[in-house]
Scaffold this motif. Structure first.
Motif, PDB file in Angstrom:
ATOM      1  N   VAL A  52      76.185   4.145  43.429  1.00 12.54           N
ATOM      2  CA  VAL A  52      75.832   3.627  44.742  1.00 12.54           C
ATOM      3  C   VAL A  52      77.101   2.978  45.293  1.00 12.54           C
ATOM      4  O   VAL A  52      77.769   2.215  44.594  1.00 12.54           O
ATOM      5  CB  VAL A  52      74.627   2.667  44.701  1.00 12.54           C
ATOM      6  CG1 VAL A  52      74.895   1.431  43.888  1.00 12.54           C
ATOM      7  CG2 VAL A  52      74.177   2.291  46.098  1.00 12.54           C
ATOM      8  N   VAL A  53      77.456   3.370  46.504  1.00 14.08           N
ATOM      9  CA  VAL A  53      78.719   2.948  47.102  1.00 14.08           C
ATOM     10  C   VAL A  53      78.410   2.203  48.395  1.00 14.08           C
ATOM     11  O   VAL A  53      77.610   2.657  49.217  1.00 14.08           O
ATOM     12  CB  VAL A  53      79.615   4.177  47.381  1.00 14.08           C
ATOM     13  CG1 VAL A  53      80.901   3.775  48.068  1.00 14.08           C
ATOM     14  CG2 VAL A  53      79.914   4.928  46.074  1.00 14.08           C
ATOM     15  N   LYS A  54      79.075   1.059  48.569  1.00 17.40           N
ATOM     16  CA  LYS A  54      78.844   0.207  49.736  1.00 17.40           C
ATOM     17  C   LYS A  54      79.878   0.508  50.819  1.00 17.40           C
ATOM     18  O   LYS A  54      81.068   0.602  50.549  1.00 17.40           O
ATOM     19  CB  LYS A  54      78.935  -1.258  49.317  1.00 17.40           C
ATOM     20  CG  LYS A  54      78.571  -2.256  50.400  1.00 17.40           C
ATOM     21  CD  LYS A  54      78.634  -3.671  49.846  1.00 17.40           C
ATOM     22  CE  LYS A  54      78.184  -4.689  50.854  1.00 17.40           C
ATOM     23  NZ  LYS A  54      79.006  -4.729  52.042  1.00 17.40           N
ATOM     24  N   GLU A  91      73.851  -6.947  41.610  1.00 17.34           N
ATOM     25  CA  GLU A  91      72.661  -7.413  42.334  1.00 17.34           C
ATOM     26  C   GLU A  91      72.518  -6.720  43.695  1.00 17.34           C
ATOM     27  O   GLU A  91      71.403  -6.477  44.162  1.00 17.34           O
ATOM     28  CB  GLU A  91      72.664  -8.946  42.498  1.00 17.34           C
ATOM     29  CG  GLU A  91      73.815  -9.513  43.301  1.00 17.34           C
ATOM     30  CD  GLU A  91      75.104  -9.766  42.505  1.00 17.34           C
ATOM     31  OE1 GLU A  91      76.029 -10.361  43.086  1.00 17.34           O
ATOM     32  OE2 GLU A  91      75.201  -9.375  41.327  1.00 17.34           O
ATOM     33  N   LEU A  92      73.635  -6.354  44.334  1.00 17.77           N
ATOM     34  CA  LEU A  92      73.568  -5.614  45.599  1.00 17.77           C
ATOM     35  C   LEU A  92      73.112  -4.176  45.357  1.00 17.77           C
ATOM     36  O   LEU A  92      72.339  -3.621  46.144  1.00 17.77           O
ATOM     37  CB  LEU A  92      74.916  -5.630  46.322  1.00 17.77           C
ATOM     38  CG  LEU A  92      75.371  -6.980  46.874  1.00 17.77           C
ATOM     39  CD1 LEU A  92      76.752  -6.857  47.517  1.00 17.77           C
ATOM     40  CD2 LEU A  92      74.358  -7.532  47.861  1.00 17.77           C
ATOM     41  N   ALA A  93      73.590  -3.575  44.265  1.00 13.16           N
ATOM     42  CA  ALA A  93      73.160  -2.208  43.925  1.00 13.16           C
ATOM     43  C   ALA A  93      71.658  -2.179  43.661  1.00 13.16           C
ATOM     44  O   ALA A  93      70.951  -1.289  44.132  1.00 13.16           O
ATOM     45  CB  ALA A  93      73.935  -1.696  42.711  1.00 13.16           C
ATOM     46  N   TYR A  99      67.019   0.044  41.590  1.00 15.10           N
ATOM     47  CA  TYR A  99      67.378   0.406  40.218  1.00 15.10           C
ATOM     48  C   TYR A  99      68.574  -0.417  39.752  1.00 15.10           C
ATOM     49  O   TYR A  99      69.478  -0.715  40.528  1.00 15.10           O
ATOM     50  CB  TYR A  99      67.768   1.886  40.118  1.00 15.10           C
ATOM     51  CG  TYR A  99      66.667   2.858  40.452  1.00 15.10           C
ATOM     52  CD1 TYR A  99      65.437   2.810  39.800  1.00 15.10           C
ATOM     53  CD2 TYR A  99      66.862   3.851  41.395  1.00 15.10           C
ATOM     54  CE1 TYR A  99      64.431   3.712  40.103  1.00 15.10           C
ATOM     55  CE2 TYR A  99      65.867   4.772  41.701  1.00 15.10           C
ATOM     56  CZ  TYR A  99      64.655   4.696  41.044  1.00 15.10           C
ATOM     57  OH  TYR A  99      63.665   5.600  41.343  1.00 15.10           O
ATOM     58  N   GLU A 100      68.593  -0.703  38.445  1.00 14.90           N
ATOM     59  CA  GLU A 100      69.742  -1.383  37.853  1.00 14.90           C
ATOM     60  C   GLU A 100      70.871  -0.392  37.649  1.00 14.90           C
ATOM     61  O   GLU A 100      70.636   0.803  37.442  1.00 14.90           O
ATOM     62  CB  GLU A 100      69.351  -1.993  36.503  1.00 14.90           C
ATOM     63  CG  GLU A 100      68.360  -3.115  36.634  1.00 14.90           C
ATOM     64  CD  GLU A 100      68.009  -3.728  35.286  1.00 14.90           C
ATOM     65  OE1 GLU A 100      68.747  -3.498  34.306  1.00 14.90           O
ATOM     66  OE2 GLU A 100      66.998  -4.435  35.236  1.00 14.90           O
ATOM     67  N   SER A 109      64.662   5.963  45.127  1.00 15.54           N
ATOM     68  CA  SER A 109      65.392   4.789  45.601  1.00 15.54           C
ATOM     69  C   SER A 109      64.566   4.103  46.676  1.00 15.54           C
ATOM     70  O   SER A 109      63.894   4.758  47.480  1.00 15.54           O
ATOM     71  CB  SER A 109      66.751   5.209  46.168  1.00 15.54           C
ATOM     72  OG  SER A 109      67.388   4.106  46.792  1.00 15.54           O
ATOM     73  N   THR A 110      64.614   2.782  46.718  1.00 19.37           N
ATOM     74  CA  THR A 110      63.843   2.043  47.708  1.00 19.37           C
ATOM     75  C   THR A 110      64.321   2.337  49.128  1.00 19.37           C
ATOM     76  O   THR A 110      63.572   2.142  50.073  1.00 19.37           O
ATOM     77  CB  THR A 110      63.897   0.530  47.433  1.00 19.37           C
ATOM     78  OG1 THR A 110      65.259   0.133  47.268  1.00 19.37           O
ATOM     79  CG2 THR A 110      63.099   0.184  46.185  1.00 19.37           C
ATOM     80  N   THR A 111      65.550   2.815  49.273  1.00 15.67           N
ATOM     81  CA  THR A 111      66.062   3.302  50.554  1.00 15.67           C
ATOM     82  C   THR A 111      66.676   4.669  50.319  1.00 15.67           C
ATOM     83  O   THR A 111      67.388   4.872  49.342  1.00 15.67           O
ATOM     84  CB  THR A 111      67.133   2.346  51.140  1.00 15.67           C
ATOM     85  OG1 THR A 111      66.554   1.047  51.289  1.00 15.67           O
ATOM     86  CG2 THR A 111      67.631   2.829  52.487  1.00 15.67           C
ATOM     87  N   ALA A 112      66.418   5.615  51.211  1.00 18.58           N
ATOM     88  CA  ALA A 112      66.948   6.985  51.081  1.00 18.58           C
ATOM     89  C   ALA A 112      68.349   7.050  51.674  1.00 18.58           C
ATOM     90  O   ALA A 112      68.554   7.519  52.787  1.00 18.58           O
ATOM     91  CB  ALA A 112      66.019   7.975  51.765  1.00 18.58           C
ATOM     92  N   TRP A 113      69.319   6.560  50.934  1.00 14.20           N
ATOM     93  CA  TRP A 113      70.714   6.594  51.391  1.00 14.20           C
ATOM     94  C   TRP A 113      71.233   8.026  51.363  1.00 14.20           C
ATOM     95  O   TRP A 113      70.757   8.841  50.572  1.00 14.20           O
ATOM     96  CB  TRP A 113      71.583   5.702  50.491  1.00 14.20           C
ATOM     97  CG  TRP A 113      71.131   4.281  50.428  1.00 14.20           C
ATOM     98  CD1 TRP A 113      70.589   3.646  49.344  1.00 14.20           C
ATOM     99  CD2 TRP A 113      71.163   3.308  51.475  1.00 14.20           C
ATOM    100  NE1 TRP A 113      70.285   2.345  49.657  1.00 14.20           N
ATOM    101  CE2 TRP A 113      70.633   2.108  50.959  1.00 14.20           C
ATOM    102  CE3 TRP A 113      71.591   3.328  52.807  1.00 14.20           C
ATOM    103  CZ2 TRP A 113      70.521   0.945  51.718  1.00 14.20           C
ATOM    104  CZ3 TRP A 113      71.480   2.172  53.564  1.00 14.20           C
ATOM    105  CH2 TRP A 113      70.954   0.998  53.030  1.00 14.20           C
ATOM    106  N   PRO A 114      72.238   8.342  52.188  1.00 11.44           N
ATOM    107  CA  PRO A 114      72.827   9.688  52.156  1.00 11.44           C
ATOM    108  C   PRO A 114      73.426   9.992  50.775  1.00 11.44           C
ATOM    109  O   PRO A 114      73.918   9.092  50.091  1.00 11.44           O
ATOM    110  CB  PRO A 114      73.933   9.630  53.210  1.00 11.44           C
ATOM    111  CG  PRO A 114      73.715   8.384  53.985  1.00 11.44           C
ATOM    112  CD  PRO A 114      72.869   7.474  53.167  1.00 11.44           C
TER     113      PRO A 114
END
Length: 161
Positions: A52-54, A91-93, A99-100, A109-114
């Protein structure tokens, strides 16, 4: 996606909703990627990490990176079209995905990120996280890419040994 559901059940439910044929099974402990691949009967390239990338605007994306490769930040930034990307704090991920770290997967995923998938996974049957420690998910990469309308590009480089 309901984050009150047990993580591997969330993964299975999300897969079913997207018409994906997945297998979730217990994963044996391994001390290295090569050992994990051997235990699963796979090549190291068939074990895919979901990172997961911010982004700088506090949105996220998923990068699918084969185990024998590392994310190439310049390549990924170019494909995404941004100047800054980073790995978020654990914690942000967790907040972004439900998910941890180490268990993250786009499914459920709780949000469907691209999703951005490295081109080297195309045509492979892959293993990846399944939302909970001690489990692996097996799926055809092409089906996953299609189900998530993932951007496929060269986003990795040789992993430093």
């Amino acid at each position: 996606m309901n984050d009150d559901i047990e993580p591997t059940s969330r993964v299975r439910l999300a897969a079913a909703e997207r018409g994906l044929d997945v297998v979730v099974r217990p994963r044996p402990d391994a001390s290295s990627l090569d050992e994990a691949a051997a235990l699963l009967g796979l090549e190291p390239a068939d074990i895919v990490k979901t990172l997961v990338v911010k982004r700088s605007d506090d949105t996220y994306l998923f990068a699918l990176v084969p185990g024998d490769r590392a994310i190439s930040w310049p390549k990924l930034r170019a494909v995404v079209g941004v100047n800054k990307l980073r790995l978020p704090e654990p914690e942000l991920a967790l907040a972004a995905t439900g998910y941890e770290r180490g268990t993250i997967v786009p499914l459920g995923s709780t949000t469907a990120w691209p999703v951005f998938a490295d081109s080297s996974i195309v045509g492979r049957r892959i293993a990846m996280g399944a939302g909970a420690n001690g489990f692996s998910l097996f799926v055809d990469a092409d089906d996953l890419i299609s189900a998530y309308e993932a951007t496929v590009a060269d986003i990795t480089e040789t992993r430093a040994v």
